[in-house]
Motif scaffolding. Sequence first.
Motif, mmCIF file in Angstrom:
data_model
loop_
_atom_site.group_PDB
_atom_site.id
_atom_site.type_symbol
_atom_site.label_atom_id
_atom_site.label_comp_id
_atom_site.label_asym_id
_atom_site.label_seq_id
_atom_site.Cartn_x
_atom_site.Cartn_y
_atom_site.Cartn_z
ATOM 1 N N THR A 290 0.799 -1.234 0.000
ATOM 2 C CA THR A 290 0.000 0.000 0.000
ATOM 3 C C THR A 290 0.829 1.281 0.000
ATOM 4 O OG1 THR A 290 -0.085 0.220 2.407
ATOM 5 C CG2 THR A 290 -1.715 -1.225 1.383
ATOM 6 N N TYR A 305 -7.812 1.629 7.015
ATOM 7 C CA TYR A 305 -7.682 0.762 5.838
ATOM 8 C C TYR A 305 -8.936 0.877 4.975
ATOM 9 C CZ TYR A 305 -6.835 -3.295 2.881
ATOM 10 O OH TYR A 305 -6.634 -4.115 1.787
ATOM 11 N N ILE A 308 -8.713 3.448 2.233
ATOM 12 C CA ILE A 308 -7.870 3.279 1.038
ATOM 13 C C ILE A 308 -8.480 2.253 0.075
ATOM 14 C CG2 ILE A 308 -5.806 3.874 2.363
ATOM 15 C CD1 ILE A 308 -4.926 0.939 2.082
ATOM 16 N N ILE A 337 -7.422 -0.931 -4.221
ATOM 17 C CA ILE A 337 -7.055 -0.012 -3.145
ATOM 18 C C ILE A 337 -6.308 1.177 -3.737
ATOM 19 C CG2 ILE A 337 -6.936 -1.809 -1.381
ATOM 20 C CD1 ILE A 337 -3.860 -1.721 -1.688
ATOM 21 N N MET A 339 -3.155 3.433 -3.346
ATOM 22 C CA MET A 339 -1.829 3.458 -2.728
ATOM 23 C C MET A 339 -1.552 4.839 -2.129
ATOM 24 S SD MET A 339 -0.042 0.506 -3.658
ATOM 25 C CE MET A 339 1.647 0.987 -3.950
ATOM 26 N N ASP A 370 -1.130 -8.934 -3.529
ATOM 27 C CA ASP A 370 -1.113 -8.115 -4.742
ATOM 28 C C ASP A 370 -1.436 -8.999 -5.946
ATOM 29 O OD1 ASP A 370 -0.493 -6.572 -6.932
ATOM 30 O OD2 ASP A 370 1.381 -5.789 -6.098
#
Length: 379
Positions: A290, A305, A308, A337, A339, A370
């Motif tokens: 992230t 969290y 994001i 998400i 970053m 990821d």
Amino acid sequence: MKSPEILVVSNNADTISTVKAVLEKDFRLAFTTPALVMEDIKKFHNLSGVLFELKGEKIEVVEQFTRLFLTYPRLKFLVLSSKEFYNSIDKEKRFGFWCPECNTLEAFREEVKQIEKYPVSTIEKIYLVDAAFARSPFAIAIIPNDDLNVALINRKHDEIIGYNKQEYAALGLNKNTHPDDVKREIEAEQLMKNLGENSFSIEKRIIKKDRTIAWVEQFTAIQKNENNGGFARIVITWDITNRKKIEEKLQESDRIKTSLLQNLQGMVFRCKGDPKWTMEFMSEGVIELTGYAPTDLINNHIIAYGDIIVRKYRPQLRREFKEAIKHKKQIRTEYEIIMKDGTTKWVFENAQAIYDEQGNFLAIEGLVIDIDHIKKIEK
């Protein structure tokens, strides 16, 4: 209800007079002399105890006491001793002894009352202590003035230390300590002295006679004898080799887990399962995933969290989490998400709700990895 019956064994008229004055109201008293005690004792079947006076007596009196003591092992004794002898005994070892001159008459009365409450007889207490010493699962050594030649050592000591008494005496106290632990052992004892304490504990390795190495935990206490200026070193040792092996395996397991987490293309997490996805734990992999450090996200310190997660995925994710918590289902989902640098990334989450023994929800734990490169290939 009858009063407890006490047999008083004495040749001393003053002692007999004092005992009568102090105890007559609370006890049924019977009197005899050391010479007649072995005969007279047969007349009594429900004695609560025996008061036997031994004050610089002749050897014949001591022999009679010994005969009585051994012939009737279930009797509960209180030995009336001289002031000199009584004061020479450590306080912790005065069970069964009393000095009328050293204490008040009221204290004497209370001490005699305690005889009936003794859970075991005097000789049984000795036998029990001896049995506990002999059969203890720990190695026990009582070493007067650090002289192993006169030490009291139980049978377990040979097994745990790896030497019998004669071999250990020839080797020397703690001379089988592993060389790498000698300095630490010396420092532990010195620290005890510096702090004015009388005991210390240490975990160390020892080398046995067969050259095997064992881990032990050792408790050492120094008991000083103020009467003669000497001391006794009391050492209790138990084998912790198996415990150490388990600890080593756990440490290795932790090392492997840490290595896996550090090399994982993602993060392991624990969150509260609230609308903000408040994180309680995040592995270091969150940085690469992230751009945020764990401390930025844990307890929403800098950002939550949930904030994001790309907004369009949030309602669906909240429904999935709520359903999973309610029905104890696993969560397997994909989302994007944002970053820290503002770019977006596709991630895959595999998580599970955690509950206590009563079934109450505690948290959600899982893995986020990821999958951005996979999504790019799919496009």
